[in-house]
Design a protein around this motif. Structure first.
Motif, PDB file in Angstrom:
ATOM      1  N   VAL A  32       3.454  -8.923   3.609  1.00 44.61           N
ATOM      2  CA  VAL A  32       4.575  -9.420   2.825  1.00 44.61           C
ATOM      3  C   VAL A  32       5.656  -9.922   3.789  1.00 44.61           C
ATOM      4  O   VAL A  32       5.938  -9.292   4.806  1.00 44.61           O
ATOM      5  CB  VAL A  32       5.140  -8.325   1.888  1.00 44.61           C
ATOM      6  N   VAL A  33       6.216 -11.089   3.483  1.00 47.73           N
ATOM      7  CA  VAL A  33       7.267 -11.691   4.306  1.00 47.73           C
ATOM      8  C   VAL A  33       8.536 -11.756   3.463  1.00 47.73           C
ATOM      9  O   VAL A  33       8.535 -12.357   2.388  1.00 47.73           O
ATOM     10  CB  VAL A  33       6.860 -13.106   4.774  1.00 47.73           C
ATOM     11  N   VAL A  34       9.603 -11.124   3.940  1.00 51.56           N
ATOM     12  CA  VAL A  34      10.830 -11.036   3.155  1.00 51.56           C
ATOM     13  C   VAL A  34      12.016 -11.535   3.967  1.00 51.56           C
ATOM     14  O   VAL A  34      12.004 -11.533   5.199  1.00 51.56           O
ATOM     15  CB  VAL A  34      11.092  -9.594   2.669  1.00 51.56           C
ATOM     16  N   ASP A  35      13.059 -11.950   3.249  1.00 48.80           N
ATOM     17  CA  ASP A  35      14.260 -12.485   3.875  1.00 48.80           C
ATOM     18  C   ASP A  35      15.181 -11.346   4.300  1.00 48.80           C
ATOM     19  O   ASP A  35      14.914 -10.169   4.053  1.00 48.80           O
ATOM     20  CB  ASP A  35      14.955 -13.440   2.908  1.00 48.80           C
ATOM     21  N   SER A  36      16.321 -11.707   4.880  1.00 50.28           N
ATOM     22  CA  SER A  36      17.214 -10.719   5.491  1.00 50.28           C
ATOM     23  C   SER A  36      17.825  -9.751   4.479  1.00 50.28           C
ATOM     24  O   SER A  36      18.288  -8.675   4.865  1.00 50.28           O
ATOM     25  CB  SER A  36      18.337 -11.428   6.262  1.00 50.28           C
ATOM     26  N   GLN A  37      17.835 -10.106   3.191  1.00 52.92           N
ATOM     27  CA  GLN A  37      18.337  -9.186   2.166  1.00 52.92           C
ATOM     28  C   GLN A  37      17.528  -7.891   2.158  1.00 52.92           C
ATOM     29  O   GLN A  37      18.037  -6.822   1.825  1.00 52.92           O
ATOM     30  CB  GLN A  37      18.270  -9.849   0.786  1.00 52.92           C
ATOM     31  N   TYR A  38      16.258  -8.009   2.544  1.00 52.13           N
ATOM     32  CA  TYR A  38      15.368  -6.854   2.515  1.00 52.13           C
ATOM     33  C   TYR A  38      15.091  -6.284   3.914  1.00 52.13           C
ATOM     34  O   TYR A  38      14.369  -5.300   4.046  1.00 52.13           O
ATOM     35  CB  TYR A  38      14.040  -7.244   1.860  1.00 52.13           C
ATOM     36  N   GLY A  39      15.658  -6.883   4.931  1.00 48.45           N
ATOM     37  CA  GLY A  39      15.488  -6.367   6.287  1.00 48.45           C
ATOM     38  C   GLY A  39      16.493  -5.269   6.566  1.00 48.45           C
ATOM     39  O   GLY A  39      17.408  -5.424   7.386  1.00 48.45           O
ATOM     40  N   CYS A  40      16.320  -4.126   5.903  1.00 49.96           N
ATOM     41  CA  CYS A  40      17.284  -3.037   5.995  1.00 49.96           C
ATOM     42  C   CYS A  40      16.562  -1.702   5.846  1.00 49.96           C
ATOM     43  O   CYS A  40      15.391  -1.632   5.464  1.00 49.96           O
ATOM     44  CB  CYS A  40      18.368  -3.186   4.928  1.00 49.96           C
ATOM     45  N   ALA A  41      17.293  -0.625   6.095  1.00 48.29           N
ATOM     46  CA  ALA A  41      16.709   0.714   6.035  1.00 48.29           C
ATOM     47  C   ALA A  41      16.262   1.072   4.628  1.00 48.29           C
ATOM     48  O   ALA A  41      15.239   1.734   4.440  1.00 48.29           O
ATOM     49  CB  ALA A  41      17.727   1.734   6.547  1.00 48.29           C
ATOM     50  N   SER A  42      17.015   0.658   3.617  1.00 45.54           N
ATOM     51  CA  SER A  42      16.663   0.982   2.239  1.00 45.54           C
ATOM     52  C   SER A  42      15.300   0.406   1.865  1.00 45.54           C
ATOM     53  O   SER A  42      14.469   1.080   1.241  1.00 45.54           O
ATOM     54  CB  SER A  42      17.739   0.459   1.279  1.00 45.54           C
ATOM     55  N   TRP A  43      15.043  -0.835   2.243  1.00 42.43           N
ATOM     56  CA  TRP A  43      13.749  -1.467   1.951  1.00 42.43           C
ATOM     57  C   TRP A  43      12.618  -0.752   2.678  1.00 42.43           C
ATOM     58  O   TRP A  43      11.571  -0.457   2.101  1.00 42.43           O
ATOM     59  CB  TRP A  43      13.799  -2.933   2.349  1.00 42.43           C
ATOM     60  N   VAL A  44      12.817  -0.451   3.961  1.00 43.23           N
ATOM     61  CA  VAL A  44      11.787   0.231   4.745  1.00 43.23           C
ATOM     62  C   VAL A  44      11.475   1.600   4.138  1.00 43.23           C
ATOM     63  O   VAL A  44      10.311   2.010   4.041  1.00 43.23           O
ATOM     64  CB  VAL A  44      12.243   0.374   6.212  1.00 43.23           C
ATOM     65  N   LYS A  45      12.505   2.301   3.700  1.00 43.01           N
ATOM     66  CA  LYS A  45      12.306   3.632   3.123  1.00 43.01           C
ATOM     67  C   LYS A  45      11.552   3.565   1.803  1.00 43.01           C
ATOM     68  O   LYS A  45      10.643   4.361   1.551  1.00 43.01           O
ATOM     69  CB  LYS A  45      13.668   4.305   2.922  1.00 43.01           C
ATOM     70  N   GLN A  46      11.922   2.612   0.927  1.00 46.34           N
ATOM     71  CA  GLN A  46      11.308   2.533  -0.399  1.00 46.34           C
ATOM     72  C   GLN A  46       9.879   1.987  -0.362  1.00 46.34           C
ATOM     73  O   GLN A  46       9.133   2.144  -1.328  1.00 46.34           O
ATOM     74  CB  GLN A  46      12.171   1.678  -1.325  1.00 46.34           C
ATOM     75  N   THR A  47       9.494   1.341   0.725  1.00 45.63           N
ATOM     76  CA  THR A  47       8.145   0.760   0.806  1.00 45.63           C
ATOM     77  C   THR A  47       7.278   1.458   1.858  1.00 45.63           C
ATOM     78  O   THR A  47       6.207   0.970   2.195  1.00 45.63           O
ATOM     79  CB  THR A  47       8.232  -0.737   1.146  1.00 45.63           C
ATOM     80  N   ALA A  48       7.724   2.606   2.358  1.00 40.72           N
ATOM     81  CA  ALA A  48       7.041   3.265   3.466  1.00 40.72           C
ATOM     82  C   ALA A  48       5.598   3.633   3.137  1.00 40.72           C
ATOM     83  O   ALA A  48       4.724   3.600   4.010  1.00 40.72           O
ATOM     84  CB  ALA A  48       7.817   4.513   3.889  1.00 40.72           C
ATOM     85  N   ASP A  49       5.325   3.977   1.878  1.00 40.69           N
ATOM     86  CA  ASP A  49       3.977   4.423   1.511  1.00 40.69           C
ATOM     87  C   ASP A  49       3.111   3.313   0.923  1.00 40.69           C
ATOM     88  O   ASP A  49       2.002   3.578   0.462  1.00 40.69           O
ATOM     89  CB  ASP A  49       4.062   5.581   0.510  1.00 40.69           C
ATOM     90  N   ILE A  50       3.584   2.083   0.920  1.00 40.42           N
ATOM     91  CA  ILE A  50       2.809   0.964   0.374  1.00 40.42           C
ATOM     92  C   ILE A  50       1.880   0.438   1.464  1.00 40.42           C
ATOM     93  O   ILE A  50       2.330   0.118   2.565  1.00 40.42           O
ATOM     94  CB  ILE A  50       3.738  -0.156  -0.139  1.00 40.42           C
ATOM     95  N   PRO A  51       0.579   0.336   1.181  1.00 38.71           N
ATOM     96  CA  PRO A  51      -0.385  -0.074   2.210  1.00 38.71           C
ATOM     97  C   PRO A  51      -0.380  -1.572   2.478  1.00 38.71           C
ATOM     98  O   PRO A  51      -1.257  -2.313   2.032  1.00 38.71           O
ATOM     99  CB  PRO A  51      -1.726   0.392   1.623  1.00 38.71           C
ATOM    100  N   CYS A  52       0.626  -2.045   3.194  1.00 43.53           N
ATOM    101  CA  CYS A  52       0.675  -3.457   3.579  1.00 43.53           C
ATOM    102  C   CYS A  52       1.506  -3.597   4.840  1.00 43.53           C
ATOM    103  O   CYS A  52       2.325  -2.733   5.157  1.00 43.53           O
ATOM    104  CB  CYS A  52       1.250  -4.320   2.452  1.00 43.53           C
ATOM    105  N   ASP A  53       1.279  -4.682   5.568  1.00 43.82           N
ATOM    106  CA  ASP A  53       2.109  -5.009   6.723  1.00 43.82           C
ATOM    107  C   ASP A  53       3.319  -5.791   6.244  1.00 43.82           C
ATOM    108  O   ASP A  53       3.260  -6.471   5.211  1.00 43.82           O
ATOM    109  CB  ASP A  53       1.315  -5.832   7.731  1.00 43.82           C
ATOM    110  N   GLN A  54       4.397  -5.697   6.993  1.00 44.37           N
ATOM    111  CA  GLN A  54       5.634  -6.353   6.577  1.00 44.37           C
ATOM    112  C   GLN A  54       6.247  -7.142   7.730  1.00 44.37           C
ATOM    113  O   GLN A  54       6.246  -6.692   8.875  1.00 44.37           O
ATOM    114  CB  GLN A  54       6.654  -5.318   6.097  1.00 44.37           C
TER     115      GLN A  54
END
Length: 210
Positions: A32-54
């Motif tokens: 998954v490729v995301v913009d800077s709105q999602y390049g933050c600790a909250s996004w990393v924490k909420q997606t930590a268990d999702i099996p995909c590369d970011q």
């Protein structure tokens, strides 16, 4: 997929929910490729268990931390090492990787990478930071990216992954500027759909007549 974000959700929580659903149907590990709105600790924490590369774009004021160095055995082991602030070069350690390549569209690029860094709020989630600078345009701002996942592709492949996002950005611009999706504040999804349908018809009419 266009969905409505209600008062109980945020853009990050809604996208992480969608990503979780999409990945549950994939037979192979996705990226998954995301913009800077999602390049933050909250996004990393909420997606930590999702099996995909970011691959995340980062705002230039983000701050990261390296691996802790040394422990004398007293108290709790430290979670963070030295600070790495994107807009303060004095905090950068020597890069782990560095290449210069000639890109057919972007010109001469310098790509640097630093591995095993993390946001302060999610120290257990390790990231690789990638800095992309156009050497033919020294006044242009560097592009900062973060990779999270399994085996990271080559540095030029990482850049190519992000460049593919530009076509999506043009669609977002069309939605905001021509369909005015960010203008109304309707109460139901059906009202939003009618708004889009009306503006789409009007816009197509303008395009045809011109």
């Amino acid at each position: 997929m266009r969905v409505r974000i209600n008062s109980c959700d945020t853009a990050i929580s809604k996208l992480s929910e969608q990503l979780r659903k999409v990945c549950s149907y994939l037979k192979k590990r996705g990226i998954v490729v995301v913009d800077s709105q999602y390049g933050c600790a909250s996004w990393v924490k909420q997606t930590a268990d999702i099996p995909c590369d970011q691959l995340m774009r980062l705002s230039s004021n983000r701050c990261f931390y390296g691996e802790p160095i040394g422990y004398d055995g007293r108290g709790r082991p430290p979670l963070h090492g030295e600070k790495f602030k994107l807009n303060d070069q004095q905090t950068w350690r020597p890069e782990d990787q560095k290449i210069e390549v000639e890109h057919p569209l972007q010109g001469k690029l310098q790509i640097q990478a630093w591995h095993k860094l993390h946001f302060r709020q999610v120290s257990h989630e390790k990231l690789s930071l990638i800095r992309v600078q156009r050497l033919d345009s020294p006044k242009s701002k560097p592009l900062w990216l973060a990779w999270k996942g399994e085996q990271m592709p080559t540095l030029i492949e990482v850049v190519e992954f992000y460049l593919r996002r530009f076509t999506i950005e043009h669609w977002y611009r069309f939605c905001k500027q021509r369909l005015h999706w960010t203008l109304p504040n309707f109460g139901t999804k059906e009202q939003c759909d009618r708004w889009s349908e009306n503006y789409a018809h009007d816009d197509l009419g303008v395009m045809v007549s011109s």
